[in-house]
Design a protein around this motif. Sequence first.
Motif, mmCIF file in Angstrom:
data_model
loop_
_atom_site.group_PDB
_atom_site.id
_atom_site.type_symbol
_atom_site.label_atom_id
_atom_site.label_comp_id
_atom_site.label_asym_id
_atom_site.label_seq_id
_atom_site.Cartn_x
_atom_site.Cartn_y
_atom_site.Cartn_z
ATOM 1 N N LEU A 47 2.480 1.795 -3.471
ATOM 2 C CA LEU A 47 1.538 2.251 -4.491
ATOM 3 C C LEU A 47 1.560 3.772 -4.619
ATOM 4 O O LEU A 47 1.325 4.318 -5.694
ATOM 5 C CB LEU A 47 0.114 1.785 -4.148
ATOM 6 C CG LEU A 47 -0.313 0.400 -4.624
ATOM 7 C CD1 LEU A 47 -1.682 0.056 -4.059
ATOM 8 C CD2 LEU A 47 -0.332 0.330 -6.150
ATOM 9 N N GLU A 48 1.860 4.448 -3.525
ATOM 10 C CA GLU A 48 1.873 5.913 -3.522
ATOM 11 C C GLU A 48 3.025 6.483 -4.350
ATOM 12 O O GLU A 48 3.013 7.660 -4.698
ATOM 13 C CB GLU A 48 1.977 6.432 -2.085
ATOM 14 C CG GLU A 48 0.839 5.982 -1.176
ATOM 15 C CD GLU A 48 1.092 6.352 0.275
ATOM 16 O OE1 GLU A 48 2.104 7.041 0.546
ATOM 17 O OE2 GLU A 48 0.287 5.956 1.142
ATOM 18 N N LEU A 49 4.021 5.658 -4.668
ATOM 19 C CA LEU A 49 5.206 6.146 -5.380
ATOM 20 C C LEU A 49 5.039 6.164 -6.895
ATOM 21 O O LEU A 49 5.877 6.727 -7.599
ATOM 22 C CB LEU A 49 6.421 5.279 -5.017
ATOM 23 C CG LEU A 49 6.783 5.201 -3.539
ATOM 24 C CD1 LEU A 49 8.051 4.368 -3.345
ATOM 25 C CD2 LEU A 49 6.969 6.594 -2.940
ATOM 26 N N ASP A 50 3.968 5.538 -7.396
ATOM 27 C CA ASP A 50 3.735 5.495 -8.844
ATOM 28 C C ASP A 50 4.972 5.005 -9.603
ATOM 29 O O ASP A 50 5.464 5.658 -10.534
ATOM 30 C CB ASP A 50 3.319 6.880 -9.378
ATOM 31 C CG ASP A 50 1.928 7.282 -8.924
ATOM 32 O OD1 ASP A 50 1.080 6.380 -8.779
ATOM 33 O OD2 ASP A 50 1.690 8.482 -8.709
ATOM 34 N N ASP A 83 0.834 -1.207 0.000
ATOM 35 C CA ASP A 83 0.000 0.000 0.000
ATOM 36 C C ASP A 83 0.868 1.256 0.000
ATOM 37 O O ASP A 83 0.554 2.241 -0.689
ATOM 38 C CB ASP A 83 -0.914 0.008 1.231
ATOM 39 C CG ASP A 83 -2.021 -1.039 1.151
ATOM 40 O OD1 ASP A 83 -2.289 -1.551 0.034
ATOM 41 O OD2 ASP A 83 -2.603 -1.356 2.200
ATOM 42 N N ARG A 84 1.952 1.224 0.755
ATOM 43 C CA ARG A 84 2.858 2.384 0.799
ATOM 44 C C ARG A 84 3.533 2.597 -0.545
ATOM 45 O O ARG A 84 3.657 3.737 -1.034
ATOM 46 C CB ARG A 84 3.898 2.163 1.901
ATOM 47 C CG ARG A 84 5.031 3.186 1.918
ATOM 48 C CD ARG A 84 4.547 4.574 2.301
ATOM 49 N NE ARG A 84 5.641 5.532 2.281
ATOM 50 C CZ ARG A 84 6.012 6.227 1.217
ATOM 51 N NH1 ARG A 84 5.364 6.072 0.070
ATOM 52 N NH2 ARG A 84 7.012 7.080 1.288
#
Length: 217
Positions: free
Chosen positions: A24-27, A21-22
């Motif tokens: 995923l925020e980095l694209d 989940d973390r």
Amino acid sequence: MTGSSAELFADRDDAGRRLGDRLLELDLVDPVVLGLPRGGVIVAARVAEALHAPLDVLVVRKLGAPFRPELAIGAIGELGVRIVDDDLVATARIRPEQIEAVEHRERATLDDRVARLRHGDVPPDLAGRTALVVDDGIATGATATAACRVARDLGASRVLLAAPVGPPDADDRVPDADSVICLARPLGFFAVGAHYRRFGQTSDAEVEDVLRSARRP
């Protein structure tokens, strides 16, 4: 996150889902998720699912001090990668022939594990891609550093190291990574397993099952 209290994960599956989940925020663009056997592969599988990315493995082994095997004096990896902490070796007065004996033993174990997990396949082609190296935690950083070097040798254009937990100075311990991502960096960090409720040993058979499932079309 850095603090005095440790982040507690139920198990490696829980840690992997939360790490995914973390990330995923980095694209991340076109990443390849690379788990470190054994426990890191379980975490990496959940990360790969979250990112809809391919999962593979990088095999590395810690080189333990002759008189204290749990103390990492270096690490080895695929493609002949070898890392030795010369300062620690000098301080502990470890002789070259002692290091060679440890490395010979660990290299045999590494080669056997490569054969079991790859079944004759070659390591992944990372040319021009982002290598996301995943472990269940960062301790000394020796095996993680070896893995990052293997990823570079396989052609990765960018190497990221991700783990659920590590020490506050994790970036300094793994300088070969372009970036180090940890969900928790507790000030009182002393052992990876202390930050999990369940941290049993992962078997080679479990790792093989995870990789086999990931390779199915």
